[in-house]
Scaffold this motif. Structure first.
Motif, PDB file in Angstrom:
ATOM      1  N   HIS A   1      13.982 -71.826  30.493  1.00  0.00           N
ATOM      2  CA  HIS A   1      15.361 -72.315  30.401  1.00  0.00           C
ATOM      3  C   HIS A   1      15.635 -72.850  29.000  1.00  0.00           C
ATOM      4  O   HIS A   1      14.713 -73.009  28.198  1.00  0.00           O
ATOM      5  CB  HIS A   1      15.592 -73.446  31.426  1.00  0.00           C
TER       6      HIS A   1
ATOM      7  N   TYR B   1       5.992 -84.816  22.395  1.00  0.00           N
ATOM      8  CA  TYR B   1       6.460 -83.754  21.508  1.00  0.00           C
ATOM      9  C   TYR B   1       7.973 -83.807  21.397  1.00  0.00           C
ATOM     10  O   TYR B   1       8.658 -84.298  22.298  1.00  0.00           O
ATOM     11  CB  TYR B   1       5.957 -82.371  21.960  1.00  0.00           C
TER      12      TYR B   1
ATOM     13  N   HIS C   1      12.356 -72.288  26.713  1.00  0.00           N
ATOM     14  CA  HIS C   1      11.072 -72.956  26.937  1.00  0.00           C
ATOM     15  C   HIS C   1      10.742 -73.067  28.417  1.00  0.00           C
ATOM     16  O   HIS C   1      11.638 -72.988  29.269  1.00  0.00           O
ATOM     17  CB  HIS C   1      11.037 -74.336  26.267  1.00  0.00           C
TER      18      HIS C   1
ATOM     19  N   ARG D   1       0.656 -82.878  36.669  1.00  0.00           N
ATOM     20  CA  ARG D   1       1.325 -83.081  35.380  1.00  0.00           C
ATOM     21  C   ARG D   1       2.477 -84.041  35.585  1.00  0.00           C
ATOM     22  O   ARG D   1       3.267 -83.868  36.516  1.00  0.00           O
ATOM     23  CB  ARG D   1       1.827 -81.741  34.858  1.00  0.00           C
TER      24      ARG D   1
ATOM     25  N   ASN E   1      11.047 -87.025  30.087  1.00  0.00           N
ATOM     26  CA  ASN E   1      11.844 -86.287  29.104  1.00  0.00           C
ATOM     27  C   ASN E   1      13.046 -87.130  28.704  1.00  0.00           C
ATOM     28  O   ASN E   1      13.844 -87.526  29.555  1.00  0.00           O
ATOM     29  CB  ASN E   1      12.308 -84.961  29.719  1.00  0.00           C
TER      30      ASN E   1
HETATM   31  O1  LIG Z   1       7.935 -80.744  31.120  1.00  0.00           O
HETATM   32  C1  LIG Z   1       8.122 -80.390  29.964  1.00  0.00           C
HETATM   33  O2  LIG Z   1       7.247 -80.444  29.086  1.00  0.00           O
HETATM   34  C2  LIG Z   1       9.486 -79.857  29.576  1.00  0.00           C
HETATM   35  C3  LIG Z   1      10.575 -80.397  30.441  1.00  0.00           C
HETATM   36  C4  LIG Z   1      11.885 -79.712  30.191  1.00  0.00           C
HETATM   37  O3  LIG Z   1      11.953 -78.681  29.602  1.00  0.00           O
HETATM   38  C5  LIG Z   1      13.119 -80.330  30.722  1.00  0.00           C
HETATM   39  O4  LIG Z   1      13.041 -81.366  31.400  1.00  0.00           O
HETATM   40  O5  LIG Z   1      14.192 -79.788  30.461  1.00  0.00           O
END
Ligand SMILES: O=C(O)CCC(=O)C(=O)O
Ligand SMILES: [Fe+2]
Length: 243
Positions: free
Chosen positions: A137, A195, A204, A214, A218
């Protein structure tokens, strides 16, 4: 340590200008850079403790697909901005930190602003099941600062993949087309890493988990250009906004 002391510790850490310059070069080249140096261990530990508590008490399981991103899967648990804001202290305070945004601006090479659309400001995401993923996305706003709080080794999935310099057409995302003639970059992440990604122009995803767990926080930020764009928030509304 109370929140004020944590913010002071953060500000002291942010004075490392050599690291900021390195991260800036990397970010401007690839739209991605690891930024674990931004926060001291005390701050990371406080974020992790708060995120663990919030995902336990307010996490909701979601399994969704969106036409706007080519029907890629989202299989995860989230605690959303409203819940974090209501029940958390450290995470909302960090999001408001002007010193943090100024450091991010040095890396980004342009001002980094609070996200004007509150539901997208921050979210906690947990992957626990085999096959859990945050599928391919783009995000609505320019920048994401992701705090990696728990993550399996890359062999078990959970690493980030991205294709910089791509364009999101919500009407016709033509996702697979984006991969043709462009490399997919991958980054292994460890607990304690952060990051920064240019998330509006980097397609991504999180590689599907096969084992382990995990947990991330964010934080989304806007660039000036985002404030003049008209945003529709379908995918994020469905994912994160209150029903
Ligand atoms: O979990 C991640 O590393 C990315 C999360 C992500 O892309 C988002 O929350 O939009
Ligand atoms: Fe994203």
């Amino acid at each position: 340590m109370n929140t004020t002391a944590l913010l002071t510790a953060l500000t002291e850490q942010l004075a490392d200008t050599a690291e900021l310059a390195r991260a800036g070069r990397e970010f401007r080249e690839s739209g991605f850079t690891t930024t674990g140096f931004l926060a001291p261990e005390t701050v990371k530990a406080a974020v992790r403790a708060e995120a663990e508590a919030l995902i336990t008490s307010h996490g909701t399981r979601r399994e969704l697909r969106f036409a706007e991103t080519g029907h890629t899967p989202r299989r995860m648990r989230n605690a959303r901005r409203g819940e974090i804001h209501r029940h958390g202290t450290v995470i909302p305070a960090l999001y408001e930190s002007e010193d943090l945004r100024q450091a991010l601006a040095v890396i980004a090479g342009e001002p980094v602003l609070r996200c004007p659309y509150e539901p997208e400001q921050f979210v906690i995401t947990e992957l626990t099941e085999s096959g859990d993923t945050h599928g391919w996305h783009w995000d609505d706003y320019s920048f994401a600062l992701v705090w990696v709080l728990d993550c399996p080794p890359a062999e078990d999935g959970g690493f980030v993949q991205y294709v910089p310099n791509t364009v999101w057409d919500k009407e016709s995302p033509r996702l697979h087309r984006q991969f043709i003639g462009r490399p997919i970059l991958s980054a292994e992440l460890r607990p304690g890493d952060l990051y920064l990604m240019r998330t509006d122009t980097s397609l991504h995803r999180v590689y599907p988990l096969s084992r382990g767990r995990r947990l991330i926080l964010n934080m989304a930020y806007a660039a000036h250009r985002d404030l003049t764009k008209i945003h529709s928030h379908e995918t994020m509304d469905t994912l994160w906004a209150a029903p």
